[in-house]
Design an enzyme around this catalytic site. Structure first.
Site, PDB file in Angstrom:
ATOM      1  N   ARG A   1     106.998 116.747  56.687  1.00 49.36           N
ATOM      2  CA  ARG A   1     108.101 116.578  57.803  1.00 49.36           C
ATOM      3  C   ARG A   1     109.695 116.351  57.249  1.00 49.36           C
ATOM      4  O   ARG A   1     109.585 115.985  56.263  1.00 49.36           O
ATOM      5  CB  ARG A   1     107.883 115.249  58.580  1.00 49.36           C
ATOM      6  CG  ARG A   1     108.750 115.155  59.887  1.00 49.36           C
ATOM      7  CD  ARG A   1     108.074 114.388  60.600  1.00 49.36           C
ATOM      8  NE  ARG A   1     108.514 113.043  60.777  1.00 49.36           N
ATOM      9  CZ  ARG A   1     108.314 112.016  61.745  1.00 49.36           C
ATOM     10  NH1 ARG A   1     107.819 112.196  62.797  1.00 49.36           N
ATOM     11  NH2 ARG A   1     108.727 110.624  61.263  1.00 49.36           N
TER      12      ARG A   1
ATOM     13  N   ARG B   1     113.215 112.506  54.847  1.00 50.65           N
ATOM     14  CA  ARG B   1     113.691 111.174  54.795  1.00 50.65           C
ATOM     15  C   ARG B   1     113.183 110.425  53.730  1.00 50.65           C
ATOM     16  O   ARG B   1     112.220 110.561  53.324  1.00 50.65           O
ATOM     17  CB  ARG B   1     113.211 110.591  56.157  1.00 50.65           C
ATOM     18  CG  ARG B   1     114.045 110.904  57.591  1.00 50.65           C
ATOM     19  CD  ARG B   1     113.400 110.509  58.581  1.00 50.65           C
ATOM     20  NE  ARG B   1     112.678 109.207  58.923  1.00 50.65           N
ATOM     21  CZ  ARG B   1     112.072 108.844  59.886  1.00 50.65           C
ATOM     22  NH1 ARG B   1     112.119 109.387  60.921  1.00 50.65           N
ATOM     23  NH2 ARG B   1     111.365 107.664  59.795  1.00 50.65           N
TER      24      ARG B   1
ATOM     25  N   ARG C   1     107.740  96.774  68.338  1.00 51.30           N
ATOM     26  CA  ARG C   1     107.141  97.068  67.092  1.00 51.30           C
ATOM     27  C   ARG C   1     106.740  95.708  66.592  1.00 51.30           C
ATOM     28  O   ARG C   1     105.707  95.922  65.583  1.00 51.30           O
ATOM     29  CB  ARG C   1     107.850  97.608  65.872  1.00 51.30           C
ATOM     30  CG  ARG C   1     107.653  99.170  65.917  1.00 51.30           C
ATOM     31  CD  ARG C   1     108.625  99.474  64.570  1.00 51.30           C
ATOM     32  NE  ARG C   1     108.252 100.752  63.834  1.00 51.30           N
ATOM     33  CZ  ARG C   1     108.623 101.792  64.022  1.00 51.30           C
ATOM     34  NH1 ARG C   1     109.530 102.278  64.897  1.00 51.30           N
ATOM     35  NH2 ARG C   1     108.391 102.927  63.259  1.00 51.30           N
TER      36      ARG C   1
ATOM     37  N   LYS D   1     105.140 110.286  68.483  1.00 48.82           N
ATOM     38  CA  LYS D   1     106.008 109.674  69.388  1.00 48.82           C
ATOM     39  C   LYS D   1     107.315 110.181  69.702  1.00 48.82           C
ATOM     40  O   LYS D   1     107.803 110.295  70.873  1.00 48.82           O
ATOM     41  CB  LYS D   1     106.318 108.228  68.867  1.00 48.82           C
ATOM     42  CG  LYS D   1     105.067 107.189  68.675  1.00 48.82           C
ATOM     43  CD  LYS D   1     105.388 105.797  68.405  1.00 48.82           C
ATOM     44  CE  LYS D   1     106.427 105.486  67.180  1.00 48.82           C
ATOM     45  NZ  LYS D   1     105.681 106.022  65.812  1.00 48.82           N
TER      46      LYS D   1
ATOM     47  N   ARG E   1     104.639 101.915  55.255  1.00 46.24           N
ATOM     48  CA  ARG E   1     104.841 101.812  56.725  1.00 46.24           C
ATOM     49  C   ARG E   1     103.450 102.062  57.579  1.00 46.24           C
ATOM     50  O   ARG E   1     103.487 101.188  58.257  1.00 46.24           O
ATOM     51  CB  ARG E   1     105.638 103.485  57.108  1.00 46.24           C
ATOM     52  CG  ARG E   1     106.949 103.112  56.552  1.00 46.24           C
ATOM     53  CD  ARG E   1     107.686 104.565  56.582  1.00 46.24           C
ATOM     54  NE  ARG E   1     107.879 105.022  57.994  1.00 46.24           N
ATOM     55  CZ  ARG E   1     108.175 106.214  58.563  1.00 46.24           C
ATOM     56  NH1 ARG E   1     108.165 107.179  57.656  1.00 46.24           N
ATOM     57  NH2 ARG E   1     108.266 106.524  59.785  1.00 46.24           N
TER      58      ARG E   1
HETATM   59  P1  AMP Z   1     110.998 105.431  63.055  1.00 42.78           P
HETATM   60  O1  AMP Z   1     112.102 106.526  63.025  1.00 42.78           O
HETATM   61  O2  AMP Z   1     110.496 105.091  64.552  1.00 42.78           O
HETATM   62  O3  AMP Z   1     109.793 105.922  62.287  1.00 42.78           O
HETATM   63  O4  AMP Z   1     111.509 103.976  62.110  1.00 42.78           O
HETATM   64  C1  AMP Z   1     111.998 104.237  61.050  1.00 42.78           C
HETATM   65  C2  AMP Z   1     112.265 102.673  60.460  1.00 42.78           C
HETATM   66  O5  AMP Z   1     113.169 102.231  61.229  1.00 42.78           O
HETATM   67  C3  AMP Z   1     111.224 101.939  60.586  1.00 42.78           C
HETATM   68  O6  AMP Z   1     110.252 102.041  59.560  1.00 42.78           O
HETATM   69  C4  AMP Z   1     111.633 100.544  60.352  1.00 42.78           C
HETATM   70  O7  AMP Z   1     112.469 100.366  59.085  1.00 42.78           O
HETATM   71  C5  AMP Z   1     113.033 100.795  61.289  1.00 42.78           C
HETATM   72  N1  AMP Z   1     112.787 100.399  62.761  1.00 42.78           N
HETATM   73  C6  AMP Z   1     112.796 101.231  63.713  1.00 42.78           C
HETATM   74  N2  AMP Z   1     112.307 100.804  64.914  1.00 42.78           N
HETATM   75  C7  AMP Z   1     112.277  99.336  64.476  1.00 42.78           C
HETATM   76  C8  AMP Z   1     112.047  98.221  65.428  1.00 42.78           C
HETATM   77  N3  AMP Z   1     111.301  98.188  66.558  1.00 42.78           N
HETATM   78  N4  AMP Z   1     111.849  96.895  64.686  1.00 42.78           N
HETATM   79  C9  AMP Z   1     111.934  97.043  63.282  1.00 42.78           C
HETATM   80  N5  AMP Z   1     112.306  97.775  62.453  1.00 42.78           N
HETATM   81  C10 AMP Z   1     112.437  99.110  63.197  1.00 42.78           C
END
Ligand code: AMP
Length: 211
Positions: free
Chosen positions: A127, A160, A88, A13, A171
């Site tokens: 990554r 990360r 999400r 994404k 996740r």
């Molecule tokens: P990402 O970078 O999109 O993989 O997001 C990393 C982490 O941020 C996720 O595992 C969640 O803990 C948090 N997060 C990101 N977007 C959301 C969302 N829309 N709702 C809730 N938690 C989020």
């Protein structure tokens, strides 16, 4: 263009939304990046969300929705945006519907990236991310020119905390239970486009044919 990028962590994404941003200038909004910045800056919000993020769980709907309400009403979103990581949950999708109604706009497409689980696990565990500009690297497929240093901004490249094996598994489970129902949600609305690739050119061609 107003586009939601949907797909499990590691489906591409972020990479696709950055490439689309370079292609047509629509602003890329990554909730993950916004939340990570809050943690790095040590804000009150950052302190509230740190535990949820490092264990791979979702931050509460209320917090994310209030951040996104404020973000999506800014001027730079008038022409278009690429939502990477939001919504999400169905509660967040309902909130986005209200924001769209308020601004008299509509989504052009919900783009779902369908990628095999084994590919995702390999991608995520190899990554690495620049702490400064969030550029993504991969120790196997896209290493930095100088180990540990971002090619673009010179920032430190790290793994990360939520990209270790145990957290990746969580996740993916969270995606299955909380986020995957959005595929049906948007399919029923008629805005879903599913592609089985995360390569930019075929994704762009599919998008052009869809919109
Ligand atoms: P990402 O970078 O999109 O993989 O997001 C990393 C982490 O941020 C996720 O595992 C969640 O803990 C948090 N997060 C990101 N977007 C959301 C969302 N829309 N709702 C809730 N938690 C989020």
């Amino acid at each position: 263009m107003k586009i939601i990028l949907l797909g499990p962590p590691g489906s591409g994404k972020g990479t696709i939304s950055k490439a689309l941003n370079r292609h047509d200038g629509s602003v890329q909004i990554s909730t993950g990046d916004i939340l990570r910045s809050a943690i790095a800056e040590g804000t009150d919000l950052g302190k509230k969300i740190e535990a949820a993020m490092s264990s791979g769980n979702l931050v509460t709907d209320d917090l994310v929705i209030s951040i996104m309400e404020e973000r999506l009403l800014r001027d730079d979103c008038k022409e278009g945006y690429l939502l990477d990581g939001f919504p999400r949950t169905t509660v967040q999708a309902d909130a986005l519907k209200v924001i769209l109604e308020k601004t008299g706009s509509k989504l052009d497409c919900v783009l779902e990236l369908v990628i095999p689980r084994a590919t995702i696990v390999e991608r995520l565990s190899t990554r690495r991310t620049c702490v400064q500009c969030s550029e993504i690297y991969n120790i196997k497929f896209k290493p930095a020119k100088v180990d540990g240093t971002c090619d673009l901004c010179g920032g430190n490249i790290v793994q990360r905390e939520d990209e270790t094996q145990a957290v990746i598994e969580n996740r993916l489970e969270v995606y299955k239970t909380k986020t995957a129902p959005l595929v049906d949600y948007y399919r029923k609305e008629g805005s879903l486009l599913s592609v089985e690739t995360s390569d930019f050119e075929p994704v762009l061609a599919a998008l052009k044919a869809h919109i």
